[in-house]
Structures are given as structure tokens and as C-alpha cells.
Design an enzyme around this catalytic site. Structure first.
Site: not given
Ligand code: NAD
Length: 500
Positions: A152, A250, A284, A463
Site C-alpha cells: 500500500n 508493524e 493501515c 518506525e
Molecule cells: P501481507 O502480510 O500479506 O504481506 C506483507 C509482506 O509480507 C509482503 O511482502 C509479503 O510478500 C510478505 N509475506 C507474506 N507471507 C510471508 C511469509 N510467510 N514470510 C515472510 N514474508 C511474507 O500484507 P499486505 O497485504 O501486503 O499489506 C496489508 C497489511 O499491511 C494490512 O494489514 C495493513 O494494515 C498492514 N500495514 C501496516 C502498516 C503499519 O505501519 N502498521 C503500514 C502499511 C500496511
């Protein structure tokens, strides 16, 4: 023929060891191919971690101001290329150009801040309990850092982890989200041009289980910095924590924007529209719950509906568009499923709840959606939808508003609209969130301030700003004894007692 983009390992652009690639498309026009990207696996991860480990000693010995100067060069390139980078992000991820500009600007501001940190990175000098002794702390890098990011914020997220990690002397391997590898490739092209030495920053694209998990599990990794979903974050906490690696997480949010009965309602509704629907709610920190005092709720809902009806859904490249598409078909189905869940739970679907792809050329578009009269325990009021859906919960008074706002597993961001300073400050004291906004929506933090959440949103780290320097360094405590004799702390310390 779509262009093929490569991994960046040890200072070289290389294909995955299996030669496999995957196709990335534009969510506004899924027929438009962005490019073919490397579908990396464990051996690519191993090559990247090995390159980062090899580069570690030389990089950590490079003076921090020089590391900062390289980051400053990269930042200047980000500034020059901001418009084209924003367009790259919009094509790949869908959000409107103004949101993509924010994404690049976040990377720029982070670069500016962290470049300067090369000449700060303060430790402490403190008085010793013993005479003729200096006591101080200095900072060492953690080592080789795995950076795993969501889709995102395709440029801001890798950058706001990379820049502090690098200025602190760590070497890194970045695994960007599978849906937004192009922005990461563009960022790495800039790092290369700016003179980041081979092996210091490495990029491996691909899917989470195939590239992300082997990276987390690699014995050469000292720290994992992850932003993404709670489900994946928890998994990483278990696997990396089991090996005693540093882990910074995060994760999600279910952020409440509270409207008290004395609020400026126009301001609150304008804030809710921006907080709830920019980036199509895929933030998020999105204002996904509106916790509204019952006495003003009818007016708020009416004004929201009016504002939402005026939002233009469409291609993010079109300057008229307010709400772009969702990231992919799966996310579209997920958001739509939550509309069904909300209706089944008995909340009132006031407006929206429709897929708009057929009218808008097949993209993953969803209409801005509003639920009213939700109860705080409904799934649409508890679970992160990550789409253009706002859930209104009506409450009686400030105390209930705060209890409802605090009543989810997440603790990322919260907002309060009120004209009364005392009520505002009481809310600030009671809200369990890492970020609190007064008379502003839940989104839009600033790079020089700490960012992160409480409860299930994070694991205690922040962060950005000085908090990022804490995260990416180990503190070394140093004692310099020039007394010329053995002095034993807590044994030989002068006590101040009168001599016998
Ligand atoms: P996701 O958890 O599906 O993926 C995030 C990353 O993790 C991707 O690069 C993905 O390829 C990787 N990943 C997936 N499975 C993995 C594994 N088993 N081991 C290691 N890496 C793995 O999340 P998303 O759909 O890409 O993003 C949306 C989520 O991110 C929402 O929950 C959102 O709230 C959160 N988010 C949080 C913040 C924050 O700062 N708190 C900021 C932006 C987004």
C-alpha cells in the site's frame, strides 16, 4: 512484449536462479502489464544474504557521515524524479496521483532526515560513579537486516526502513510486496546510481512464502523489519523470535475517528472522507470506524453520504479521480465479502457496497461504502477490511466513545473531533493507540516523529525519526578508566560517608 525486471544482488542485476518470473498488472486496467518480475526462491535469498553479510564489515566501518552522504545523493534523485515515480506507483498500485506523490515524498523526507542522522546518531555521555573514568554509549549496527514490506506504500515503506538501516551501518535484503515490485526496482536503481556499494542493499522480488519466509528463516539474518498483516507478522514473530533475531513488526489497524457532540461537524466529515477513502481505504491508519455521539450522528451520516456521493471512483492517473481501484481481485472479493458480513450482522448499509469494474473497464473498483448503526462487537467494527468501507458506531457520551475506540485488538491510530480542550486531552490520556490526532483524521503521520501501534498492531517498536535509529542499532556501553589502578564498580565507589 512486457519488460523483465531483475533482482539486485551484490551490485548486479540478476535473474532468479530458476529463471521463473511472475506478471504484474495495473489494477485499474488488469490487461495492462507493468512487467515481468523475478519469482525468487531460497537460493536467490541465500545469494542476497551472503552478499549482504560479505559487505557488512566494510559498510559498518564506513564513517556514518559518508553513509549519510550517499543517502543524501539518493534523496536528491528521488526529488528530481518524483513525478515519474508517482506515476509508476499509480500504475502499479492504483492509488490516485496525489496519494502516490505522498508516497514518494515520504521516501524523500525519510532520506533527508536519515542523511542528517549520519552526523548525529547520538550516544550518551554520563558521569561514572568512579573517579578518573569516562562512561558513554556508542551505536553499532545490528548486522544484516531483512526488510519485508506491504503493497500500500510501495516506495515509502521500503525507504523508511532502508534509509535508517543503512545510515546505521547495517546491510539489507529487501523483499517488497509481490503486487508492487516496480516501485522497489526504481528505488534500487536510484540507490545504485547514488553509489551504495555492492552488497550493501539487495533486492529480491517474489511471493511471501517462497521468498519472504526463507529470508526470515535464513541464519545469516540478524534482524527482521516487517510491515504487513497481523497473520503474517505473527508467523514471523514465531519463526524469527525462535532464533532470537531482532524482530520489528508493524501490522494492522481498525482506527477510530471519534466525533464528540461539540465538534465542528463539517471539519469532522471532511476529515472522515479523507481518512476513510484516500488510497481507497487501503491504509493501515485508515479511519475505518466512525464513533459518533448519538446527538450529532444523523447530521454526520447525512453529510457523509453527501460527500461520498461526490467522490469520483476511477483510474488514479485521471486527475478527476478521488478513489482508485483496490490492489487486486482477491482484495476486491474480500472487501465485498465484508459488505455481505455487515448486512448479515444487521448493520444498515447506507450507501455503496458495489463492485464497479464492469462500468469502469474491468478494474478492481469498489464503491465507497458506509455502514451505520453497527454495534462495536460486529466483525465489520472489529476486523481490518482494508478497503473503502466506513462503519459508524453511535455512542452516548465521551466515556463510551473512548471505550468503543479502545475495544479492538489493534492500537495504531485514533482521532478525536471536539472544540473542548479538556475533553480532547482526557481522550488523549485514555486512548490506547500509538498515534492520536485532535481535529484531524487518523492518517498522515510525519517522518521525523515515531510511528507505530500498541496491542496487536506492533511488538513495541516504532518506525521513523529517532525511534528508527534505536531499532536499527545495538547500544554499546563503553568505560574508559584513566585512574591507573583497578577500580571496582559498586565496591570502590566513593560513598560520601564521612571518613572514620
Ligand atoms: P501481507 O502480510 O500479506 O504481506 C506483507 C509482506 O509480507 C509482503 O511482502 C509479503 O510478500 C510478505 N509475506 C507474506 N507471507 C510471508 C511469509 N510467510 N514470510 C515472510 N514474508 C511474507 O500484507 P499486505 O497485504 O501486503 O499489506 C496489508 C497489511 O499491511 C494490512 O494489514 C495493513 O494494515 C498492514 N500495514 C501496516 C502498516 C503499519 O505501519 N502498521 C503500514 C502499511 C500496511
Amino acid at each position: 512484449m512486457a519488460e523483465t525486471y531483475l533482482n539486485y544482488i551484490g551490485g548486479h542485476w540478476v535473474p532468479s536462479s530458476t529463471g521463473e518470473t511472475y506478471r504484474n498488472t495495473n489494477p485499474a486496467r488488469p490487461d495492462e502489464v507493468i512487467g515481468e518480475f523475478q519469482r525468487s526462491g531460497p537460493s536467490d535469498v541465500d545469494a542476497a544474504v551472503t552478499a549482504a553479510a560479505r559487505a557488512q564489515d566494510e559498510w559498518r566501518r564506513t564513517p556514518a557521515p559518508l553513509r549519510g552522504e550517499i543517502i543524501a545523493r539518493a534523496t536528491r534523485m528521488l526529488v528530481e524524479r518524483k513525478p515519474e515515480l508517482a506515476e509508476t506507483i499509480t500504475r502499479e498500485m492504483g492509488k490516485v496521483l496525489v496519494d502516490s506523490g505522498y508516497d514518494v515524498q515520504g521516501a524523500i523526507t525519510s532520506g533527508e532526515y536519515m542523511a542528517g542522522e549520519g552526523r548525529r546518531m547520538f550516544g550518551d555521555t554520563v558521569p561514572s560513579g568512579l573517579p578518573n573514568r569516562l562512561a558513554m554509549t556508542v551505536r553499532d549496527p545490528v548486522g544484516v537486516v531483512a526488510i519485508i514490506t506491504p503493497w500500500n506504500l510501495p516506495m515509502l515503506m521500503p525507504a523508511w526502513k532502508l534509509f535508517p538501516a543503512l545510515v546505521c551501518g547495517n546491510t539489507v535484503v529487501v523483499k517488497p510486496a509481490e503486487d508492487t515490485p516496480h516501485a522497489a526496482v526504481r528505488l534500487f536503481q536510484i540507490l545504485e546510481e547514488a553509489g551504495v556499494p555492492p552488497g550493501v542493499a539487495n533486492l529480491v522480488t517474489g511471493y511471501g512464502p517462497e521468498a519472504g519466509q526463507p529470508l526470515v528463516d535464513h541464519p545469516g539474518i540478524d534482524m527482521v523489519s516487517f510491515t504487513g498483516s497481523r497473520t503474517v507478522g505473527k508467523q514471523i514473530a514465531v519463526s524469527a523470535g525462535g532464533e532470537l533475531k531482532h524482530v520489528s513488526l508493524e501490522m494492522g489497524g481498525k482506527n477510530a475517528l471519534i466525533v464528540l457532540d461539540d465538534a465542528d461537524l463539517d471539519e469532522a466529515v471532511t476529515g472522515a472522507l479523507w481518512g476513510g477513502f484516500s488510497t481507497a481505504g487501503q491504509r493501515c491508519t485508515a479511519s475505518s470506524r466512525l464513533v459518533v455521539d448519538r446527538r450529532v450522528a444523523d447530521k454526520v451520516v447525512e453529510a457523509l453520504v453527501e460527500g461520498m456521493s461526490a467522490l469520483v471512483v476511477g483510474d488514479g492517473l485521471d486527475p478527476e479521480t478521488n478513489v482508485g481501484p483496490l490492489i487486486n481481485a482477491k482484495q476486491l472479493e474480500r472487501v465485498h465479502a465484508y459488505t455481505g458480513i455487515g448486512v448479515d450482522e444487521g448493520a444498515e448499509l447506507v450507501i455503496g457496497g458495489e463492485k464497479l469494474g464492469d462500468e469502469l473497464g474491468g478494474g478492481y473498483f469498489y464503491s465507497p461504502t458506509l455502514f451505520d448503526h453497527a454495534s462495536p462487537d460486529m466483525r465489520i467494527a472489529q476486523e481490518e477490511i482494508f478497503g473503502p468501507t466506513i462503519t459508524v458506531i453511535r455512542v452516548d457520551g465521551d466515556e463510551e466513545a473512548i471505550a468503543v475506540a479502545n475495544g479492538t485488538r489493534y492500537g495504531l491510530s485514533a482521532a478525536v473531533y471536539t472544540r473542548d480542550t479538556a475533553r480532547a486531552l482526557r481522550a488523549v490520556a485514555e486512548l490506547k493507540a500509538g498515534l492520536v490526532y485532535l481535529n484531524a483524521p487518523t492518517i498522515g503521520s510525519e517522518i521525523h516523529l515515531p510511528f507505530g501501534g500498541t496491542k496487536d498492531t506492533g511488538n513495541g517498536h516504532r518506525e521513523s525519526g529517532t525511534a528508527a535509529i534505536e531499532q536499527f542499532t545495538e547500544t554499546k556501553t563503553v568505560f574508559l578508566d584513566y585512574s591507573g589502578t583497578l577500580q571496582r564498580a559498586h565496591i570502590d565507589e566513593p560513598t560520601g560517608d564521612a571518613p572514620a
